[in-house]
Enzyme design. Sequence first.
Site, PDB file in Angstrom:
ATOM      1  N   GLY A 410       0.835  -1.193   0.000  1.00 20.82           N
ATOM      2  CA  GLY A 410       0.000   0.000   0.000  1.00 20.82           C
ATOM      3  C   GLY A 410       0.867   1.239   0.000  1.00 20.82           C
ATOM      4  N   TYR A 411       1.452   1.557  -1.132  1.00 18.93           N
ATOM      5  CA  TYR A 411       2.355   2.699  -1.251  1.00 18.93           C
ATOM      6  C   TYR A 411       1.758   3.810  -2.121  1.00 18.93           C
ATOM      7  CZ  TYR A 411       6.414   0.218   0.792  1.00 18.93           C
ATOM      8  OH  TYR A 411       7.287  -0.431   1.626  1.00 18.93           O
ATOM      9  N   SER A 412       1.587   3.538  -3.410  1.00 20.69           N
ATOM     10  CA  SER A 412       1.228   4.585  -4.370  1.00 20.69           C
ATOM     11  C   SER A 412      -0.170   5.143  -4.121  1.00 20.69           C
ATOM     12  CB  SER A 412       1.315   4.033  -5.798  1.00 20.69           C
ATOM     13  OG  SER A 412       2.639   3.683  -6.125  1.00 20.69           O
ATOM     14  N   GLU A 527      15.388  -5.110  -2.350  1.00 19.09           N
ATOM     15  CA  GLU A 527      15.383  -5.165  -3.805  1.00 19.09           C
ATOM     16  C   GLU A 527      16.774  -5.379  -4.382  1.00 19.09           C
ATOM     17  OE1 GLU A 527      11.566  -2.853  -5.440  1.00 19.09           O
ATOM     18  OE2 GLU A 527      13.185  -1.547  -4.803  1.00 19.09           O
ATOM     19  N   THR A 653       9.744   5.593 -11.614  1.00 22.49           N
ATOM     20  CA  THR A 653       9.945   5.596 -13.061  1.00 22.49           C
ATOM     21  C   THR A 653      11.421   5.764 -13.412  1.00 22.49           C
ATOM     22  OG1 THR A 653       9.716   7.985 -13.315  1.00 22.49           O
ATOM     23  CG2 THR A 653       7.687   6.685 -13.322  1.00 22.49           C
ATOM     24  N   ASN A 654      11.756   5.389 -14.648  1.00 23.56           N
ATOM     25  CA  ASN A 654      13.137   5.548 -15.076  1.00 23.56           C
ATOM     26  C   ASN A 654      13.577   7.004 -15.071  1.00 23.56           C
ATOM     27  OD1 ASN A 654      13.410   2.814 -15.349  1.00 23.56           O
ATOM     28  ND2 ASN A 654      14.057   2.866 -17.486  1.00 23.56           N
TER      29      ASN A 654
END
Length: 669
Positions: A410-412, A527, A653-654
């Site tokens: 539950g982040y974004s 990660e 995002t990149n």
Amino acid sequence: MTPDELAALSDSVRGVAARHWGSATAAGTGKLGDLYSAGEAQGWFGIGADDDLGAALTVTRALGALACPLPVMDAFVAARLGLTGRRVLAGTALEHLDAAGDATHVLHLGEAALYEIAEREEQPGLAVPTWSRVRPGPLVLSVRMTDRQRDESIALLRLGLAARALAAAQRAHEMAVEHAKTRRQFGAPIGSFGAVQQRAATCQIDVSAGNHLIDRAAGAYAAGRDDWPLQAEIAVEFVAAAARRVQLGAHHTLAAIGYFEEHEAPWLFRRVHADVARLADLRPAAGSVADVLVETGSPLPAFDAGEVGERFRREVRDVIAACDDATIADEMAGRGWFGMGWPETAGGRNASLAEQVVLHEEITYARAPVVLQLGSVMLLGGSILRHGSAEQQETFLPLIRAGKLRFCLGYSEPEAGSDLASLKTRADRDGDGWVVNGQKLWTTGGHRASHVWLATRTDPDASPPHAGITVFLVPMDTPGITVQQHRALSGEISCTVFYDDVRIPDSYRVGEVNGGWKVITDALAGERVLMGGIAASLLRQLDDLLAVVRTDPDAWVGPRGSARRARLGELAVTLQANRALVAAAIGATAGGRGARLEAPMAGVLGGELAEQFGEAMLDILGPQAALSGDVPGGGAFEYGLRLSIMYVVGGGTNDIQRGLIARGLGLPR
């Protein structure tokens, strides 16, 4: 030589060159002969007698940053063949040669013959100092040379040109970055402009990846690996494109100041493009990387995880081969592989980082259905160990070890994606508990999860904003939680989750009140193990593609020199570059140095490569790659294309990742 010794050698070369050559601006007027003599006195041309490729490349790179074409690699190749004591140029052509005015002999690899140089004719143009065409004089020696020695000599010369070109481009890039920090336009340093930051980050990825590939080729040579020529060619093909991109990127940032010959950049520009152009005169008999992969059945060279890691890799592969999709998770749990990096007191076995990375790589490559279980270990387990209460550890760690915890993140939020610190979902104190209100987006798997790892704002006035965040681990069946499903391009279900007056006890809190940012960053640290997943997935796609192509190479990719082979080779070398960046990030983390640059660089390159892979599959295989089911690749090619978008937007995002790289380079906000 050790890394410290190579660093000292590089410093020494720069010091000698400063006295006898100068900066890159000396390319038009410098006395190469003086530096040649100084280099001989320093022993640069005797490195080949010790067969120390790392040292030869160190000298070559140091000179490349000065736009200096001293033929150190030519001497290295000659020394490997027993030809010392002469100033030798080596190659398969008698033209486009560097430093011919100061050389005495030419080694023609095609004829296996050493000649005196009788005449020299300058070939003015892009290269400065100018290339020359030479006319050989009397035959000095017929060189006893096997086909393998000839091929290795060509591989070494190509690697030397690539290393020199990249070093020149890297020097231009470094000057561009420094320029961007101080050059002001429109009232601000140009390094604060988004376009400049994005370009600088892209160039840094190319520089770092190219250097890692060159170093890996040198390491393979030193270790006596049979595949070192392939590793060298992978580095060459990647750098041939990357060095030119970096050089042009540097010029775009330097703008007019880098266009005039008082600056180093024009001379480095000449060096980069001249060295890359010369590769065409040194064609490897084995062909390009794509030719080797298609025609010989060779795989991309493996990345060694060390004795412990490779022993564990064999064990993992044996287990995967013995299990099916229905049994693999239980087998892994039974072997204690979920959470194996945890301390023994928590049910783990203190497995090394290398073993954890190997497990994830092999599972991803095999497409085993345990992604969620591994994610719970890496993204939740470590944080619960560090920040969870005794009750939370007693409840959740056994579930994670058994592969039974189904969680979602539950982040974004509508206004908090990559900028997670700006999240607005509120958790307000209510007696001994909390009341949560807000909305979360893109909660993958939320419709099936038992718990949500929920980031909330508990202090709306905190400065900086991330100081007011608290994390909770909340059951998804708590009253007030509503889940709305959405199907993504990849086919997976992601959810919008609404929290309306959701009452939760304080026992759900993980970590300190307003200390959630530390909990989140610790979770994201997991990660580092997962970052190799994209590379492992793409390696499987490449191997699947090669299995198809090898059944009829001419039909699928055409003959040598075809556009489809070139496309295949570009994918392969860029994938190897991504794997090299992943390995560097893991190594930096394992060494305690952190991976501030390496991790986002690996992520950016891997994500964009995934997009390129998907499109290339369609270009190479045609409509067959767009099908699912019983077709080449089993549908993985079209699925990979649909999934690739997630790799460049998920987890930041990149564009954001490039911004982090720019920060790491010291560019201003």
